[in-house]
Design a protein around this motif. Structure first.
Motif, mmCIF file in Angstrom:
data_model
loop_
_atom_site.group_PDB
_atom_site.id
_atom_site.type_symbol
_atom_site.label_atom_id
_atom_site.label_comp_id
_atom_site.label_asym_id
_atom_site.label_seq_id
_atom_site.Cartn_x
_atom_site.Cartn_y
_atom_site.Cartn_z
ATOM 1 N N THR A 81 1.419 -1.049 0.047
ATOM 2 C CA THR A 81 0.026 0.301 0.111
ATOM 3 C C THR A 81 1.596 1.472 -0.852
ATOM 4 O O THR A 81 0.558 1.919 -0.452
ATOM 5 C CB THR A 81 -0.941 -0.042 1.256
ATOM 6 N N ARG A 82 2.164 1.029 0.962
ATOM 7 C CA ARG A 82 2.956 2.222 0.787
ATOM 8 C C ARG A 82 3.444 2.583 -0.240
ATOM 9 O O ARG A 82 4.026 3.552 -1.267
ATOM 10 C CB ARG A 82 3.940 2.832 2.204
ATOM 11 N N ALA A 83 4.233 1.895 -1.076
ATOM 12 C CA ALA A 83 4.939 1.958 -2.547
ATOM 13 C C ALA A 83 4.023 2.036 -3.057
ATOM 14 O O ALA A 83 4.277 3.355 -3.959
ATOM 15 C CB ALA A 83 5.240 0.254 -2.755
ATOM 16 N N VAL A 84 2.603 1.730 -3.390
ATOM 17 C CA VAL A 84 1.677 2.793 -4.644
ATOM 18 C C VAL A 84 0.865 3.532 -4.138
ATOM 19 O O VAL A 84 0.805 4.581 -4.899
ATOM 20 C CB VAL A 84 0.728 1.672 -5.202
ATOM 21 N N TRP A 89 -1.931 6.620 3.172
ATOM 22 C CA TRP A 89 -2.731 5.519 3.569
ATOM 23 C C TRP A 89 -1.830 4.335 3.762
ATOM 24 O O TRP A 89 -2.452 2.865 4.174
ATOM 25 C CB TRP A 89 -3.099 5.185 2.184
ATOM 26 N N GLY A 90 -0.308 4.152 3.026
ATOM 27 C CA GLY A 90 -0.032 3.486 3.961
ATOM 28 C C GLY A 90 0.405 2.974 5.806
ATOM 29 O O GLY A 90 -0.003 1.949 5.699
ATOM 30 N N PHE A 91 0.378 4.596 6.069
ATOM 31 C CA PHE A 91 -0.394 4.061 7.797
ATOM 32 C C PHE A 91 -1.040 3.855 7.974
ATOM 33 O O PHE A 91 -0.604 3.073 9.030
ATOM 34 C CB PHE A 91 0.193 5.736 8.141
ATOM 35 N N HIS A 352 -7.440 -4.827 6.261
ATOM 36 C CA HIS A 352 -6.492 -4.515 6.063
ATOM 37 C C HIS A 352 -6.508 -4.721 4.615
ATOM 38 O O HIS A 352 -5.661 -4.644 3.966
ATOM 39 C CB HIS A 352 -5.412 -4.517 6.709
ATOM 40 N N PHE A 353 -7.797 -5.541 4.136
ATOM 41 C CA PHE A 353 -7.680 -6.145 2.520
ATOM 42 C C PHE A 353 -8.148 -5.215 2.096
ATOM 43 O O PHE A 353 -8.123 -5.801 1.476
ATOM 44 C CB PHE A 353 -8.453 -8.106 3.171
ATOM 45 N N VAL A 354 -8.784 -4.322 2.442
ATOM 46 C CA VAL A 354 -9.567 -3.023 1.302
ATOM 47 C C VAL A 354 -8.616 -3.431 0.580
ATOM 48 O O VAL A 354 -8.546 -2.753 -0.353
ATOM 49 C CB VAL A 354 -10.195 -2.748 1.671
ATOM 50 N N GLY A 412 -4.663 5.899 16.298
ATOM 51 C CA GLY A 412 -3.847 5.907 14.609
ATOM 52 C C GLY A 412 -3.761 7.280 14.451
ATOM 53 O O GLY A 412 -1.986 7.287 13.862
ATOM 54 N N ALA A 413 -4.451 8.026 14.087
ATOM 55 C CA ALA A 413 -4.665 9.522 13.211
ATOM 56 C C ALA A 413 -3.914 10.396 14.764
ATOM 57 O O ALA A 413 -3.339 11.060 14.053
ATOM 58 C CB ALA A 413 -6.035 9.457 13.391
ATOM 59 N N VAL A 414 -3.877 10.131 15.863
ATOM 60 C CA VAL A 414 -3.523 11.189 16.899
ATOM 61 C C VAL A 414 -2.075 10.793 17.028
ATOM 62 O O VAL A 414 -1.112 11.578 16.777
ATOM 63 C CB VAL A 414 -3.428 10.753 18.369
#
Length: 423
Positions: A81-84, A89-91, A352-354, A412-414
């Motif tokens: 996800t991070r690579a693309v 979004w990767g985080f 996490h699969f989405v 996680g957002a925080v």
């Protein structure tokens, strides 16, 4: 100022060890702990729930297999996800991935503690912590040691499960599984989320992709073999289990031991307890591998605190990430119940699969010249089915899963905002 190069991870997992990692991460918590939860929701209809969960898992696993060839990196779906899609979004994908497995570790380690308590009388939480400490030490010894231990434990556990399944099916009475759908379609739907978690494990292989030998060849084979190997075993064991005891008697912390005791007497209960201890231990080991690699990869990419990216020069494993995740496992085991861990972990695990499904669409539209060693057959059918499966599983996680998962994502957002502000 010259920077010291961080040691890289070692490719020590061959196809056999990669499959053992996937199968070990699948069958332990899945069949030994969650079969009781699924049966309490659907009765004998849990067999249909297992079949539906397999279809959903396969639809999601095929895109995952293609992406694992393109991105054989530590962190699996997070790294893809991070690579693309970039850091943002990767985080959030990595945070959901990490949180899903942290909660999943709860029902695995608590399940181990429950089976150990039945055998030794040791308090379940103490047994859970003992398992976590042992898995942490083994993981710190290196991925090759961990992979070999996984092989031995899984083979022994599967052999014992096969013995129970044969004995249970041979003595099965048709009246024991009627009515087949006591809770109707709603019961099967609720059980499908639980049984979907029972197939969770194929993605663990991709999460350790940076340590797999010949990843373009072995990663997709290990992912698909994991699902195929456990399907038949699950159906046979689930049939023997629901045929042995009413669903209401399978909701304890050691449901398979109770079923085996009914089928094979006291020796059967002991056999199944030992098998459960072996396979849930293998699952805990696999979950620790995947959570430590996710947090390691995120720290290496400067999305989590830097110390989590430290790699041992001698064993070449992310030792800080392993130690931290082991400590977090102990906290979850002490404070989270199995049903709660399954619902929150299930919501985050499905979420996490989405992200990788979106990644596959983006990668294919870019028409890169770097072709994957494996490509999804009938992708225009499989990918929409995978999205629909995720949507259905979100609904099945209920308000508890949604609320708990949302709280984890908010945390996680925080953390991400603080990290970005000070970086």
């Amino acid at each position: 100022m010259t920077q010291t190069k961080m040691p890289s991870l070692r490719r020590g997992l061959r196809l056999r060890e990669a499959v053992a990692l996937g199968v070990g991460g699948t069958i332990g918590g899945g069949i030994f702990v969650l079969v009781g939860e699924g049966a309490s929701a659907a009765g004998p209809g849990v067999l249909v729930a297992f079949a539906l969960a397999f279809v959903a898992s396969l639809a999601i696993a095929l895109p995952y297999a293609e992406l694992s060839c393109r991105f054989p990196l530590a962190g699996g779906g997070y790294a893809m996800t991070r690579a693309v899609l970039g850091d943002h979004w990767g985080f959030f994908m990595g945070w959901a991935f990490w949180g899903g497995y942290l909660f999943i570790s709860g029902y695995v380690t608590v399940g181990f503690g429950g089976y150990l308590a039945g055998l030794t009388g040791l308090p379940p939480v103490a047994g859970s912590v003992l398992l976590i400490a042992t898995s942490t030490v083994i993981n710190l010894g290196g991925v090759t040691l961990s992979g070999r231990w996984q092989n031995i434990v899984i083979l022994l556990g599967i052999a014992m499960l096969v013995v129970f399944a044969i004995a249970g099916i041979v003595t099965l009475r048709p009246t024991a599984i009627t009515p087949f759908f006591p809770a109707g379609i709603a019961g099967v739907g609720a059980a499908t989320l639980v049984t979907f978690l029972a197939f969770g494990g194929f993605d663990m292989v991709a999460a350790a992709g940076e340590e797999v030998v010949d990843p373009r060849r072995n990663l997709p084979r290990a992912i698909i073999l994991t699902l195929l190997l456990v399907l038949g075993l699950y159906l046979a064991v689930a049939l023997a289990t629901v045929g042995a005891l009413p669903a209401g008697e399978l909701t304890g912390q050691a449901p398979l031991a109770a079923a085996a005791r009914q089928v094979m007497g006291p020796a059967g209960g002991t056999l199944m307890t030992v098998a459960s201890l072996l396979t849930t231990a293998a699952t805990a080991n696999a979950v620790l591998i995947v959570t430590s690699r996710i947090s390691y990869a995120m720290a290496r990419d400067r999305l989590l605190p830097g110390p989590l990216a430290r790699v041992s020069a001698s064993t070449r494993v992310p030792w800080v990430a392993i130690a931290v995740n082991g400590a977090l496992f102990a906290v979850v085991a002490a404070v989270v119940s199995i049903p709660l861990a399954a619902k929150i972990g299930g919501f985050l695990y499905v979420l996490h699969f989405v992200f990788p499904l979106v990644v596959l669409i983006v990668v294919r539209r870019r028409a890169t010249t770097d072709e994957a060693g494996f490509q999804v057959p009938l992708a225009k059918v499989v990918v929409p089915v995978a999205f629909l499966a995720c949507a259905g599983l979100f609904v099945a996680s209920g308000t508890t899963g949604l609320a708990g998962g949302t709280l984890w994502l908010a945390a996680g957002a925080v953390c991400y905002g603080i990290k970005r502000y000070f970086s």
